[in-house]
Design a protein around this motif. Structure first.
Motif, mmCIF file in Angstrom:
data_model
loop_
_atom_site.group_PDB
_atom_site.id
_atom_site.type_symbol
_atom_site.label_atom_id
_atom_site.label_comp_id
_atom_site.label_asym_id
_atom_site.label_seq_id
_atom_site.Cartn_x
_atom_site.Cartn_y
_atom_site.Cartn_z
ATOM 1 N N GLU B 5 -2.565 3.669 -8.158
ATOM 2 C CA GLU B 5 -1.194 4.170 -8.123
ATOM 3 C C GLU B 5 -1.506 5.927 -8.633
ATOM 4 O O GLU B 5 -2.257 6.200 -9.815
ATOM 5 N N TYR B 8 3.293 11.170 -9.590
ATOM 6 C CA TYR B 8 3.399 12.537 -9.897
ATOM 7 C C TYR B 8 4.699 13.029 -10.111
ATOM 8 O O TYR B 8 5.969 12.433 -9.287
ATOM 9 N N VAL B 10 7.782 14.761 -8.826
ATOM 10 C CA VAL B 10 8.354 15.252 -7.301
ATOM 11 C C VAL B 10 8.884 16.642 -7.623
ATOM 12 O O VAL B 10 8.670 17.863 -6.803
ATOM 13 N N LEU B 15 3.222 17.297 -4.781
ATOM 14 C CA LEU B 15 3.019 16.563 -3.564
ATOM 15 C C LEU B 15 1.506 16.753 -3.181
ATOM 16 O O LEU B 15 0.743 15.755 -2.944
ATOM 17 N N ASP B 16 1.195 18.118 -2.676
ATOM 18 C CA ASP B 16 -0.109 18.330 -2.382
ATOM 19 C C ASP B 16 -1.294 17.940 -3.188
ATOM 20 O O ASP B 16 -2.160 17.302 -2.858
ATOM 21 N N LEU B 19 -1.647 14.364 -2.680
ATOM 22 C CA LEU B 19 -2.175 13.742 -1.368
ATOM 23 C C LEU B 19 -3.722 13.931 -1.442
ATOM 24 O O LEU B 19 -4.564 13.420 -1.033
ATOM 25 N N GLU B 22 -5.225 11.307 -3.438
ATOM 26 C CA GLU B 22 -5.427 10.187 -2.757
ATOM 27 C C GLU B 22 -6.384 10.262 -1.343
ATOM 28 O O GLU B 22 -7.174 9.124 -1.226
ATOM 29 N N GLU B 23 -6.477 11.304 -0.902
ATOM 30 C CA GLU B 23 -7.517 11.599 0.105
ATOM 31 C C GLU B 23 -8.839 11.285 -0.355
ATOM 32 O O GLU B 23 -9.751 10.575 0.380
ATOM 33 N N LEU B 26 -9.592 7.680 -1.326
ATOM 34 C CA LEU B 26 -9.728 6.673 -0.187
ATOM 35 C C LEU B 26 -10.932 7.075 0.708
ATOM 36 O O LEU B 26 -11.368 6.142 1.348
ATOM 37 N N ARG B 35 -4.818 -1.244 -1.757
ATOM 38 C CA ARG B 35 -3.717 0.067 -1.450
ATOM 39 C C ARG B 35 -3.913 0.995 -2.650
ATOM 40 O O ARG B 35 -4.348 0.954 -3.682
ATOM 41 N N VAL B 36 -3.216 2.180 -1.951
ATOM 42 C CA VAL B 36 -3.219 3.423 -3.061
ATOM 43 C C VAL B 36 -1.670 3.696 -2.729
ATOM 44 O O VAL B 36 -1.342 4.102 -1.777
ATOM 45 N N SER B 37 -0.890 3.989 -4.030
ATOM 46 C CA SER B 37 0.390 4.054 -3.783
ATOM 47 C C SER B 37 0.765 5.522 -4.540
ATOM 48 O O SER B 37 0.250 5.903 -5.705
ATOM 49 N N LEU B 38 1.626 6.288 -3.787
ATOM 50 C CA LEU B 38 2.040 7.728 -4.460
ATOM 51 C C LEU B 38 3.361 7.094 -5.067
ATOM 52 O O LEU B 38 4.356 6.619 -4.110
ATOM 53 N N VAL B 39 3.688 7.324 -6.333
ATOM 54 C CA VAL B 39 4.795 6.866 -7.238
ATOM 55 C C VAL B 39 5.757 7.818 -7.348
ATOM 56 O O VAL B 39 5.029 9.010 -8.093
ATOM 57 N N MET B 40 6.773 8.078 -7.257
ATOM 58 C CA MET B 40 7.787 9.356 -7.373
ATOM 59 C C MET B 40 7.938 9.324 -8.955
ATOM 60 O O MET B 40 8.438 8.283 -9.383
#
Lengths: 78, 78
Positions: B5, B8, B10, B15-16, B19, B22-23, B26, B35-40
């Motif tokens: 997870e 971040y 918002v 966001l950048d 991402l 996350e990239e 992955l 899975r990889v989750s972006l959590v608001m």
């Protein structure tokens, strides 16, 4: 608040597409969402779900980020 | 298989960064993850968790993608 899942085929190298869709969705709907998850898949899968409801499946439609965003919007307002 | 997870802030426009992390994760570990989750999140938060274990917290460390990837690797092999 809703959750979005993007299940993509890892061995097919679809990470970039998944990140592109995720970014487009988060730029539009971050305030309406709890989380967006990238889910590892295979066998060519590329599916987008909003609260477990499939809104896009590569098996049925051509890949179009704007169309995916439109479908997420309508699912969020359903 | 593990889950990651990235929570971040918002409203802070992170966001950048989320991402980018996350990239990087992955590209290295997709075969070890479900899975990889972006959590608001908000209030300046930027936290990375592996199976609910915090491996990076912006409040404690400077932002360093390579260091985050190292910590995820060690947590996955723990």
């Amino acid at each position: 608040m809703a959750t979005v899942e993007i299940e993509y085929c890892v061995p097919c190298g679809m990470l970039d597409r998944a990140l592109t869709v995720e970014e487009a969705i988060l730029q539009q709907f971050a305030d309406d969402l709890d989380r967006v998850s990238l889910v590892m898949g295979d066998h060519g899968i590329f599916v987008v779900r909003v609260d477990d409801e499939v809104v896009f499946d590569k098996e049925e439609d051509g890949f179009d980020v704007d169309e995916i965003v439109r479908r997420v919007r309508s699912q969020l307002s359903a």
